[in-house]
Design an enzyme around this catalytic site. Structure first.
Site, PDB file in Angstrom:
ATOM      1  CB  SER A 155      -5.578   1.539  13.850  1.00 46.99           C
ATOM      2  OG  SER A 155      -6.165   3.277  13.928  1.00 46.99           O
TER       3      SER A 155
ATOM      4  CE1 TYR B  39      -9.062   0.668   9.688  1.00 45.87           C
ATOM      5  CE2 TYR B  39      -8.523   1.427  12.217  1.00 45.87           C
ATOM      6  CZ  TYR B  39      -8.020   1.559  10.659  1.00 45.87           C
ATOM      7  OH  TYR B  39      -7.093   1.774  10.286  1.00 45.87           O
TER       8      TYR B  39
ATOM      9  N   GLY C 246       1.021  -1.445   0.179  1.00 48.70           N
ATOM     10  CA  GLY C 246       0.040   0.089  -0.020  1.00 48.70           C
ATOM     11  C   GLY C 246       0.903   1.380  -0.199  1.00 48.70           C
ATOM     12  CB  ALA C 247       4.356   1.844  -1.667  1.00 55.47           C
ATOM     13  CB  SER C 248      -0.319   4.129  -4.134  1.00 54.72           C
ATOM     14  OG  SER C 248      -1.453   3.079  -3.789  1.00 54.72           O
TER      15      SER C 248
ATOM     16  CG  ASN D 251       0.790   1.238   4.766  1.00 50.40           C
ATOM     17  OD1 ASN D 251       0.686   2.195   5.739  1.00 50.40           O
ATOM     18  ND2 ASN D 251       0.791   1.308   3.963  1.00 50.40           N
TER      19      ASN D 251
END
Ligand code: NAP
Length: 258
Positions: A149, A162, A11-13, A89
């Site tokens: 989180s 979540y 999820g590095a975009s 991530n």
């Protein structure tokens, strides 16, 4: 095999993953930028990382799909020949915040698959390879970092799914820390607080107000770079006799106050 250490950031975009990628690239690591859908954004991160003088790979893979994990492994093996750092991530929030008395199974499954089941099995696959690499690579110092989180321990009944996934990531950190300790592969958890990204864009006004009212002792939004710096410190190897540790990057949100 590249002589640089190699980090895979899922999820590095965008957002936190992007900031971690650039912080690690600044520290001289080669980086593999995983994304799900937003290729153009990911390609920009790749260009930024390349400008820092490291090798940067671009890898589309849906982490929630175990079938995609084989491709992740093959990509790393073929293009880089090694993996030193895994940053779990990639994550999603519910599409709508809905009271847990009504929230759907569909949302529950989507979040579980992306935030917990996917990273759990990706880590299983890549940790096995790290164990092998420990025998093969000189001066190998692997590390795994999970991005959880404050929702790992904070109850929000309008996004219970979540919270459950992030509580799961916290236990996943302890489990892998325990299991991989004998191979000297430390596993850490970073617990971000309220960070300004696309994920929180829809609730910006609400958190602006809560922060102004004192929600976080440090009275500002967190920035993705705050998390990037914490990840870079861990990856540098500043905590050689620690594993399973939790790093709160939350402006002090977790402090009990009176
Ligand atoms: P974001 O801005 O929404 O970015 C999410 C990233 O994850 C994007 O790069 C996205 O790729 C990728 N992604 C989503 N689903 C994926 C999948 N199935 N496979 C691969 N990649 C996937 O989110 P963020 O705020 O940076 O959050 C990053 C992590 O930090 C998440 O785990 C989140 O739960 C956690 N976190 C965030 C906050 C916060 O306040 N923002 C606080 C605590 C924890 P595409 O661009 O291709 O869609």
């Amino acid at each position: 095999m590249t002589s640089n250490r190699v980090a895979l950031i899922t999820g590095a975009s965008r957002g936190i993953g992007k900031a971690i990628t650039l912080a690690l690239a600044e520290g001289g690591l080669d980086v593999v930028i995983n994304f799900a859908r937003q290729r153009d954004a990911a390609a920009q991160v790749q260009a930024e990382a390349s400008r820092l003088g490291v090798k940067a790979g671009l890898l589309q893979a849906d982490i929630s799909q175990i079938a995609d994990h084989g491709r992740v492994f093959e990509f790393l093996k073929e293009k880089f020949g090694r993996l030193d750092v895994l940053i779990n991530n990639a994550g999603v929030a519910p599409k709508v915040r809905e009271d847990m008395l009504n929230a759907s199974e569909e949302s529950f499954d989507r979040l579980m698959n992306t935030n917990l089941r996917g990273p759990y099995f990706l880590t299983q696959r890549l940790a096995r390879w790290m164990v092998e690499l420990r025998q093969q690579v000189a001066n190998y110092s692997p590390v795994i970092v999970n991005i959880s989180s404050i929702s790992a321990y904070t109850s929000s009944p309008n996004r219970a799914d979540y919270c459950l996934t992030k509580a799961g990531v916290a236990m996943m950190t302890q489990l892998y820390a325990h299991r991989l300790a004998e191979f000297e592969i430390p596993v850490f958890e970073i617990r971000p607080g309220i960070i300004e990204t696309d994920m929180t864009a829809g609730v910006k006004e609400k958190y602006d107000r809560l922060i102004a009212e004192g929600l976080t002792p440090i009275p500002r939004w967190g920035k993705p770079e705050d998390v990037g710096k914490a990840a870079a410190a861990i990856v540098q190897g500043c905590f050689p006799y620690s594993t399973g540790e939790v790093f709160n990057v939350d402006g002090g949100f977790h402090l009990r106050r009176l």
